[in-house]
Design an enzyme around this catalytic site. Structure first.
Site, short mmCIF file in Angstrom:
data_model
loop_
_atom_site.label_atom_id
_atom_site.label_comp_id
_atom_site.label_asym_id
_atom_site.label_seq_id
_atom_site.Cartn_x
_atom_site.Cartn_y
_atom_site.Cartn_z
N HIS A 107 -33.26 3.57 15.76
CA HIS A 107 -33.18 4.61 16.78
C HIS A 107 -34.51 5.37 16.73
O HIS A 107 -35.10 5.51 15.65
CB HIS A 107 -32.10 5.66 16.48
CG HIS A 107 -30.72 5.15 16.33
ND1 HIS A 107 -30.25 4.60 15.17
CD2 HIS A 107 -29.67 5.16 17.19
CE1 HIS A 107 -28.97 4.27 15.33
NE2 HIS A 107 -28.60 4.59 16.54
N ASP A 110 -34.71 7.85 13.94
CA ASP A 110 -34.72 7.36 12.55
C ASP A 110 -36.13 7.29 12.03
O ASP A 110 -36.38 7.45 10.84
CB ASP A 110 -34.20 5.91 12.44
CG ASP A 110 -32.84 5.71 13.04
OD1 ASP A 110 -32.06 6.66 13.03
OD2 ASP A 110 -32.57 4.57 13.49
C1 XUL Z 1 -22.56 3.81 15.69
C2 XUL Z 1 -23.39 2.60 15.84
C3 XUL Z 1 -24.82 2.83 16.17
C4 XUL Z 1 -25.39 1.82 17.09
C5 XUL Z 1 -26.77 2.14 17.56
O1 XUL Z 1 -21.25 3.56 15.41
O2 XUL Z 1 -22.93 1.49 15.66
O3 XUL Z 1 -25.53 2.87 14.99
O4 XUL Z 1 -25.41 0.55 16.52
O5 XUL Z 1 -26.86 3.39 18.13
#
Ligand code: XUL
Ligand code: CO
Length: 445
Positions: A107, A110
């Site tokens: 993300h 992150d």
């Molecule tokens: C949350 C989840 C996230 C997604 C990406 O449950 O799975 O980490 O994979 O935003």
């Protein structure tokens, strides 16, 4: 070794490159089943499995839970701010090399801290994205996907693209715009939308129709912008039924496919299916994969597992061989995952706080999927379930059954058939026998 923060640090000093030693190895820092160069079917294990490390769980998360403080011991945590962000990237590329994984995922938030304005936040991001780009030049690892974190910051309290606040919708758009630019710069193979808070708590304050329409408008704008900048990666939506909101809009594979079709987005999107999200939706992982596969939407996988005793997203590393086998059974029948991969959206338990646990965890997950791959391949090669299923539906290959599937039957002809055949006989479904065969393959392949 790479150099950041004007230091040269080996963040995983105690760990050598993880090698395949075979099933009799007792070395916890060796693969027992994942042999990257071994050919299974028409591809190597590396190509079949396309493993990816999730940046957030492995380099950013600290073990905090609703009841307790951080527990994770991470050697990069001696830094803070942008220095910490740089150290995480340095540690990440060292781990990717040691595990020899082909992909990673992140993300935006992150990898770089938010600044005091969107402009400053984007500047922070640019610095780290450029650094990642440099690392990627000398590394074999590629970006499986990136995504925007539109759920942590309090501005997203009511959602992002489904917020009741148009200013938040605009902010989210700016964030995804930057995310697509990042994807383009780093050559991401996919771009993921997980609807972090795209859902609602109560209908009493919710315009559900407007929120769904806005979500679709947002996705169309993302597709348009990707075209504008020439980002050609695959768009993926990751369904989840609840958590953080009570009712997440992208509830499961079937609901999400229906949303994509309703709003004319189906040609641009596939699904990123996560094992623990499937179980939260009251489905098995293989159910979600099958639903997506048969409709042409199986794009990628977040490889983890939940805890059957808990009702929330525990994101454990996948070790359940039934689940990995049945997942690989779907993926092989899909002809692979295309631009997708098996992304370990999984975290070590709060009690597994030593840095080396990160390596044990990935080794466990990679071995579990490698074993699942081999078992699934053999099951398909032997047509174990295919032959049984073919026979089970044999009545649709001739007579009235053939008329039904070829569209030649009507309620009139079917009524005549029913009147002519009063004595219907059924055959056993043989579930227990089939499960025993599956056990035999898992134990003996
Ligand atoms: C949350 C989840 C996230 C997604 C990406 O449950 O799975 O980490 O994979 O935003
Ligand atoms: Co996920």
């Amino acid at each position: 070794m790479v150099q950041v923060n004007n230091n040269t640090i080996n963040y995983f000093e105690s760990v050598n490159k993880i090698l395949y030693e075979g099933k009799n190895s007792k070395n916890p820092l060796a693969f027992k089943y994942y042999n990257p160069e071994e050919v299974v079917g028409n591809k190597t294990m590396r190509e079949q499995l396309r493993f990816s490390v999730a940046f957030w769980h492995t380099f950013t998360a600290d073990g905090t839970d609703p009841f307790g403080a951080a527990t994770m011991q991470r050697s990069w945590d001696k830094y803070d701010g942008m220095d910490l962000a740089k150290a995480r990237v340095e540690a990440a590329f060292q781990l990717f090399e040691k595990l020899d994984v082909p992909f990673f995922a992140f993300h935006d938030r992150d990898i770089a801290p938010e600044g005091s304005s969107l402009k400053e936040t984007n500047e922070n991001l640019d610095i780290i994205v450029n650094m990642i780009k440099d690392y990627m030049k000398t590394s074999n690892v590629k970006l499986l996907w990136n995504t925007a974190n539109m759920f942590t910051n309090p501005r997203f309290v009511h959602g992002a693209a489904t917020s009741c606040n148009a200013d938040v919708f605009a902010y989210a758009a700016a964030q995804v715009k930057k995310g697509l630019e990042t994807a383009k710069v780093l050559g991401a193979e996919n771009y993921v939308f997980w609807g972090g808070r795209e859902g609602y708590e109560t209908l009493l304050n919710t315009n559900l129709k407007l929120e769904l329409d806005n979500l679709a408008r947002f996705m169309h704008m993302a597709v348009d912008y990707a075209k504008e900048i020439g980002f050609e990666g695959q768009f993926l939506i990751e369904p989840k039924p609840k958590e953080p909101t009570t009712h997440q809009y992208d509830t499961d594979a079937a609901t999400t496919i229906s949303f994509l079709r309703q709003y004319g987005l189906d040609q641009y999107f596939k699904l990123n299916l996560e094992a623990n999200h499937a179980t939260l939706a009251g489905h098995t992982f293989e159910h979600e994969l099958r639903i997506a596969r048969v409709q042409g939407f199986l794009g990628s996988v977040d490889a983890n597992q939940g805890d059957s005793l808990l009702g929330w997203d525990t994101d454990e590393f996948p070790t359940d061989l039934y689940a990995t086998t049945l997942a690989m059974y779907e993926i092989l029948q899909n002809g692979g995952l295309g631009s997708g991969g098996l992304n370990f959206d999984a975290k070590v338990r709060r009690g597994s706080f030593e840095q080396e646990d990160l390596v044990y965890a990935h080794v466990a997950g990679m071995d579990a999927f490698a074993r699942g791959l081999k078992v699934a391949h053999k099951l398909l090669e032997d047509r174990v379930f295919e032959n049984i299923i073919d026979e089970r539906y044999g009545s649709f290959k001739e007579g009235i059954g053939l008329e039904i599937v070829e569209g030649r039957a009507s309620f009139h002809t079917l009524e005549q058939h029913a009147l002519r055949n009063p004595n219907i006989t059924n055959k056993s479904g043989r579930q227990e026998q089939l499960k025993a065969i599956l056990n035999q393959y898992i134990l003996e392949v």
